[in-house]
Each structure stands twice: as structure tokens, then as C-alpha cells.
Enzyme design. Structure first.
Site, PDB file in Angstrom:
ATOM      1  N   ARG A   1       3.710   8.284  73.145  1.00  0.00           N
ATOM      2  CA  ARG A   1       3.129   7.922  74.635  1.00  0.00           C
ATOM      3  C   ARG A   1       3.306   9.342  75.386  1.00  0.00           C
ATOM      4  O   ARG A   1       4.352   9.913  75.295  1.00  0.00           O
ATOM      5  CB  ARG A   1       4.075   6.918  75.418  1.00  0.00           C
TER       6      ARG A   1
ATOM      7  N   ASP B   1       3.218  10.517  79.406  1.00  0.00           N
ATOM      8  CA  ASP B   1       3.424  10.179  80.982  1.00  0.00           C
ATOM      9  C   ASP B   1       2.227  10.603  81.605  1.00  0.00           C
ATOM     10  O   ASP B   1       1.312  11.442  81.382  1.00  0.00           O
ATOM     11  CB  ASP B   1       4.553  10.741  81.495  1.00  0.00           C
TER      12      ASP B   1
ATOM     13  N   TYR C   1       4.668  20.102  71.334  1.00  0.00           N
ATOM     14  CA  TYR C   1       4.378  20.112  72.537  1.00  0.00           C
ATOM     15  C   TYR C   1       4.278  21.600  73.141  1.00  0.00           C
ATOM     16  O   TYR C   1       5.076  22.363  72.656  1.00  0.00           O
ATOM     17  CB  TYR C   1       5.241  19.651  73.613  1.00  0.00           C
TER      18      TYR C   1
ATOM     19  N   ARG D   1       9.795  18.398  79.428  1.00  0.00           N
ATOM     20  CA  ARG D   1       9.858  18.753  80.923  1.00  0.00           C
ATOM     21  C   ARG D   1      11.308  19.333  81.540  1.00  0.00           C
ATOM     22  O   ARG D   1      11.208  20.142  82.217  1.00  0.00           O
ATOM     23  CB  ARG D   1       9.239  17.694  81.973  1.00  0.00           C
TER      24      ARG D   1
END
Length: 265
Positions: free
Chosen positions: A57, A59, A118, A211
Site C-alpha cells: 500500500r 499512502d 523506494y 518518509r
């Protein structure tokens, strides 16, 4: 039924994340999600509801260029690669199917993945180009020290307890993750300006982990912190000692790998 694997790109700015929202919000309409949009397109093609299984998933506001998801097709006559054109005909412009192929029946985009990559993109200086605003984090009054940033990253290797970078509300059974690699590098934007890129590859990630890592590392660099500062934050296993959570704008799910070592930590 055939099992079809999709590679998906999307601009997450106007989405409430990847995962379909079954609960209606005020006004009676469900939040707009990437999974939901693709499932609506699949229903138009198949004339029946089709569940899409994502590799993970993302965000609200987070983007992807290499999300992976699989579904089971009730159509025998349609070549797998034709799903690229067929789905894109029904999808909004901020979601694109980049590739489609048939995979074994027991293949799972989530369970068969061996690692996820990422990338986080950072603009620095007084301003950035308008076409970067949706896809980078603008950090003003900042000149990155690439050597120092990568020194901080040296502790981000192997199986680690990542509790210092776990967001409140994360429901993971364990905070341990196996990180294959973490590094910073410079990439040029279309205007020739430098972008700072943080790339990290791991078997999986905690909620908002990338993050929070990004925000922490940038803050350490901005304050000229000691080279062992990141190691100490990691060893503390306490979210309070880490830095801010960087905004979702600069984060991209870049690639899902299926050909590495599958680690369950």
C-alpha cells in the site's frame, strides 16, 4: 482462470492512497484510490467484479512508477499484454498500466515480492520548477553534503529493528525489516537543476518509514550532526529521537523485485 501481473504508474497527488476504501465518506461516496480505479476498469472489461492484489500500500499523496499488482482473469481469449491498452482506455490520466504479463496461478504480487525499492526526490534552494512541486520536497536554505549523507546511511544495512522510524498507529507484528541498500545521489531535473534522491531497498517497510528516514537524514545533514548520529537514533528504538516525517510529495514506489532472496523478518 489466468493470473495477470500488472506494472502500474500513478501520480498519487489526488488519491487517498492505494487501498480501496469500502466505507463511504460524507456525501455517500468512497474516497478515490488507485486500487479502486483499476478495479472499476477491470469490471468494465470483465463485466464482473475483479479483485486486484497489490504488492503493498502507498499512502495518500505518494506516487509510483513501478507498483505491481495481480488479478485473476476470467477471459481466456485476450492476450495478457492487451490489458495495457484495454485498461488505460478506461482509466483516468493519473493512473497508467505500463506492462501486463501472465504469471503462475500461485503467484502473488505481495507474497512473491523479494524486495521493494523506494525513491524520495528532494529539491533544494530558494525555489524549484513548477513541474517539480507535485513530485519533490522543497527544502529551502539547504545545500546537501552527499558524502556525509551516505555516511549516515552506512548503518542502514541488514536486519534491523526500525522502531525509531515507525509511525504511531502502525499495526505491524514486528518492527524488524531487512534493508538491502540505502543511499543518496544527485539527479538532474528536466531543467538541468540538481535533485537530491534518497533510494532505499528492503524486504518491506513500516508505515511512513521511508518518509521518516528521509526527514531524519536531511535534518542530520542540515545540522552537521556527527557521523554516528543515525546509528544512535536507530539503536534507541524510539520514534521520539528521530526527525520529522517528510511530506508524501517526493516519495515514489520505484520498483518491485521478484528475483531476489525472500526474507521474512
Amino acid at each position: 482462470m489466468r493470473n495477470i501481473l500488472l506494472t502500474i504508474s500513478y501520480d498519487g497527488t489526488d488519491f487517498c492512497g492505494w487501498q480501496r476504501q469500502d466505507d463511504a465518506v460524507s456525501g455517500g461516496e468512497a474516497e478515490r484510490t488507485v486500487q479502486g480505479e483499476i478495479e472499476k476498469a477491470l469490471e468494465k472489461i470483465h463485466k464482473e467484479k475483479t479483485t486486484l492484489y497489490g504488492s503493498g500500500r502507498t499512502d495518500s499523496g505518494v506516487h509510483a512508477v513501478g507498483q505491481a499488482a495481480n488479478f485473476y482473469s476470467p477471459v481466456d481469449s485476450m492476450p495478457a499484454e492487451n490489458y495495457v491498452r484495454a485498461l488505460n482506455a478506461f482509466l483516468p490520466s493519473d493512473v497508467r498500466i505500463m506492462a501486463a504479463r501472465e504469471v503462475p496461478e500461485d503467484f502473488s504480487a505481495r507474497k512473491s515480492a523479494t524486495s521493494r525499492v523506494y525513491r524520495y526526490f528532494i529539491s533544494f534552494g530558494d525555489t524549484t520548477a513548477s513541474d517539480n512541486m507535485r513530485f519533490t520536497w522543497l527544502v529551502k536554505n539547504y545545500t546537501p553534503n552527499l558524502e556525509r549523507l551516505n555516511k549516515y546511511c552506512e548503518c542502514l544495512r541488514g536486519e534491523l529493528d526500525c522502531s525509531s522510524f515507525a509511525a504511531s498507529g502502525d499495526d505491524s507484528v514486528s518492527n524488524n525489516r531487512y534493508i538491502d541498500d540505502a543511499k543518496f545521489f544527485i539527479q538532474k531535473d528536466r531543467w538541468g537543476n540538481d535533485l537530491l534522491v534518497f533510494q532505499i531497498e528492503a524486504n518491506a517497510f513500516l508505515w511512513k518509514m521511508v518518509r521518516t528516514l528521509t526527514g531524519t537524514l536531511v535534518n542530520l545533514d542540515k545540522t552537521n550532526a556527527a557521523e554516528d548520529s543515525m546509528k544512535k537514533i536507530l539503536e534507541a528504538k524510539d520514534r521520539k529521537v528521530a526527525g520529522v516525517t517528510a511530506p508524501p510529495t517526493g516519495l515514489f514506489l520505484y520498483e518491485i523485485k521478484f528475483d531476489g532472496i525472500r526474507r521474512h523478518v
